[in-house]
Write a protein that holds these residues in place. Structure first.
Motif, PDB file in Angstrom:
ATOM      1  N   UNK A 438      -4.384  24.134 -27.338  1.00 45.27           N
ATOM      2  CA  UNK A 438      -4.301  24.428 -25.916  1.00 45.27           C
ATOM      3  C   UNK A 438      -3.824  23.199 -25.155  1.00 45.27           C
ATOM      4  N   UNK A 439      -3.330  23.437 -23.951  1.00 45.24           N
ATOM      5  CA  UNK A 439      -2.967  22.384 -23.012  1.00 45.24           C
ATOM      6  C   UNK A 439      -3.948  22.451 -21.848  1.00 45.24           C
ATOM      7  N   UNK A 440      -4.473  21.305 -21.439  1.00 47.39           N
ATOM      8  CA  UNK A 440      -5.440  21.272 -20.351  1.00 47.39           C
ATOM      9  C   UNK A 440      -5.137  20.171 -19.356  1.00 47.39           C
ATOM     10  N   UNK A 441      -5.899  20.153 -18.276  1.00 49.74           N
ATOM     11  CA  UNK A 441      -5.769  19.110 -17.255  1.00 49.74           C
ATOM     12  C   UNK A 441      -7.113  18.406 -17.091  1.00 49.74           C
ATOM     13  N   UNK A 442      -7.058  17.179 -16.604  1.00 48.47           N
ATOM     14  CA  UNK A 442      -8.284  16.412 -16.418  1.00 48.47           C
ATOM     15  C   UNK A 442      -8.082  15.386 -15.305  1.00 48.47           C
ATOM     16  N   UNK A 443      -9.174  14.938 -14.733  1.00 42.45           N
ATOM     17  CA  UNK A 443      -9.169  13.831 -13.773  1.00 42.45           C
ATOM     18  C   UNK A 443     -10.371  12.956 -14.088  1.00 42.45           C
ATOM     19  N   UNK A 444     -10.245  11.684 -13.815  1.00 40.71           N
ATOM     20  CA  UNK A 444     -11.363  10.773 -14.071  1.00 40.71           C
ATOM     21  C   UNK A 444     -11.498  10.439 -15.536  1.00 40.71           C
ATOM     22  N   UNK A 445     -12.327  11.172 -16.250  1.00 43.17           N
ATOM     23  CA  UNK A 445     -12.494  10.965 -17.689  1.00 43.17           C
ATOM     24  C   UNK A 445     -12.356  12.292 -18.410  1.00 43.17           C
ATOM     25  N   UNK A 446     -12.123  12.227 -19.708  1.00 41.85           N
ATOM     26  CA  UNK A 446     -11.889  13.430 -20.510  1.00 41.85           C
ATOM     27  C   UNK A 446     -12.709  13.376 -21.793  1.00 41.85           C
ATOM     28  N   UNK A 447     -14.027  13.435 -21.688  1.00 42.86           N
ATOM     29  CA  UNK A 447     -14.858  13.353 -22.889  1.00 42.86           C
ATOM     30  C   UNK A 447     -14.697  14.585 -23.769  1.00 42.86           C
ATOM     31  N   UNK A 448     -14.945  14.406 -25.059  1.00 42.11           N
ATOM     32  CA  UNK A 448     -14.877  15.505 -26.004  1.00 42.11           C
ATOM     33  C   UNK A 448     -16.179  16.306 -25.931  1.00 42.11           C
ATOM     34  N   UNK A 449     -16.106  17.596 -25.669  1.00 50.27           N
ATOM     35  CA  UNK A 449     -17.335  18.380 -25.548  1.00 50.27           C
ATOM     36  C   UNK A 449     -17.916  18.783 -26.891  1.00 50.27           C
TER      37      UNK A 449
END
Length: 456
Positions: A438-449
């Motif tokens: 998948x392609x996603x968006x993020x802001x700030x930080x992008x931790x692995x869930x």
């Protein structure tokens, strides 16, 4: 493919596959060989094509394309040539240079004559017999290159008229090449503009294979609008596998004027079953199919969405290509991704604890990240018992969202994401795996869930 394919509809025929016994493959002079439906390089190691088509005959100045597609991870390039009947002839000297470009960049060369495209329907198209004349005329460039070159006799050598002659004409072309001293592995394209909707190649492939005294022929189908469902793709390719006949997807795209091919199934099925493929095409498309360009204006730093998908996506080139062992060691690609997709961020994947019995596990990894966006990959693995379906869930912690996915039915509810199998990748044997992206968006930080997997 050149500009457009003739529009054709999928035609499903019920057939009963016969069982054929094939003789052993001949061991041509230190070249590729075919055995048991698989392709082996000159060292005797299985080779699975993962590459692209490049329109050399129309863009002969774009010689940097070979290095560029290699830097993106490809192990093969299918090179468009012309016999001189419809476009400018590629001389023996030019073909020698093309082969050297392939070898310098550690790419296997599939060379094809494009002038045969749509014979019987396309004005000016030539016969396979005429294509053989061309190959024999440039034999000096081919001889001694059997370990690096595969000869694709003619591109899509029939349109949708008079295509029943394909079997006899293809068998005769192979015999003429062998009599003329061509010892390479030979690739043959399907009729019906390469898509074989009438199943001529599928049903007569054993006859053509046995016409080759070297038993060193590979079949190539082109998958566009005719192959728009998982069932059509798996059935077509599976029939070759069940008969021990070598098949590759010589061309395919993510969209087309004659319909929307199911590229996700093409990529997942071929990966699961060790089948080679060559996407269409690197750059330079026109006539309304410009969307099939992988790079804008041949610039590797400007990959299109199709290029991003094929090179960097799940089951794509970076993930699955392995260099032919004739080039020595097989190092991973050393060039960084283009500037439009900065180098992947190193992030440890998260995995659900392995189940004690059946069930499934899921591993989430960030495979590429750039300012404001990222690409994720999730691998699902069955436990000690087979499963018939799976559901993976995770909850984003920092406002991330998913904008595009493949290989899954994915939905979001707030921060919670639920990804379910699609019809072709739900059934997994004990310990078997599949993946989706998948392609996603993020802001700030992008931790692995953290992720969970539930089997059904």
């Amino acid at each position: 493919m050149r500009r457009l394919f003739a529009g054709v509809g999928a035609l499903l025929l019920a057939t009963v596959a016969a069982v054929f016994a094939f003789g052993p493959s001949a061991h041509a002079a230190a070249g590729f060989t075919v055995s048991g439906g698989k392709l082996y390089d000159a060292n005797g190691n299985e080779f699975i094509m993962r590459g692209v088509n490049h329109a050399h005959t129309w863009y002969p100045q774009q010689t940097s394309s070979f290095a560029n597609v290699k830097a993106l991870g490809a192990n093969t390039v299918r090179v468009v040539l012309s016999s001189g009947d419809r476009w400018t002839r590629n001389s023996a000297a030019d073909v020698t240079n093309v082969i050297q470009l392939c070898k310098t960049n550690r790419l296997i060369c599939v060379l094809e004559v494009h002038d045969t495209t749509g014979y019987g329907e396309q004005s000016g198209a030539i016969t396979l017999d005429r294509a053989v004349d061309y190959w024999l005329s440039i034999a000096s460039a081919l001889n001694g290159q059997e370990a690096y070159v595969i000869v694709n006799i003619g591109n899509e050598p029939y349109g949708n008229q008079n295509y029943t002659s394909w079997t006899t004409d293809t068998a005769n072309a192979i015999r003429r090449l062998r009599t003329g001293g061509i010892q390479h592995t030979i690739m043959v394209d399907a009729p019906n503009w390469g898509q074989d909707w009438a199943f001529t190649m599928r049903d007569t492939a054993p006859t053509v294979f046995n016409a080759d005294p070297a038993r060193n022929t590979v079949f190539s189908v082109h998958m566009y609008g005719v192959f728009d469902t998982a069932a059509e793709i798996s059935d077509y390719l599976g029939r070759f596998r069940s008969r021990g006949l070598p098949i590759v997807v010589g061309e395919f795209g993510h969209n087309h004027s004659d319909g929307n091919p199911d590229e996700e199934t093409i990529l997942s099925y071929t990966q699961a079953n060790g089948i080679g493929w060559l996407g269409w095409s690197w750059s330079g498309n026109s006539g309304g199919v410009e969307y099939l360009d992988m790079a804008t204006n041949f610039n590797p730093n400007q990959l299109t969405s199709w290029g991003q998908r094929l090179f960097n996506g799940t089951n794509g080139i970076r993930q699955t290509a392995r260099e032919a062992t004739v080039f020595g060691s097989t190092p991973p690609p050393t060039s960084p991704p283009p500037t439009t997709t900065p180098s992947p961020t190193t992030a440890p994947p998260t995995t659900t604890p392995p189940p004690a019995g059946g069930g499934c596990t899921a591993t989430y990894a960030i495979t590429g990240q750039w300012q404001g966006g990222f690409q994720g990959d999730v691998r699902v693995t069955a436990g000690s018992a087979a499963i018939s379906g799976w559901t993976v869930r995770w909850t984003f912690a920092n406002g991330q969202t998913v904008s595009q996915s493949w290989g899954t039915n994915l939905t979001s509810s707030g921060a919670t994401v639920t990804a379910r199998n699609v019809d072709y990748n739900g059934r997994l044997g004990a310990g078997a795996s599949t993946s989706f992206g998948f392609i996603g968006s993020w802001t700030g930080t992008n931790p692995v869930p953290a992720v969970t997997c539930t089997a059904s």
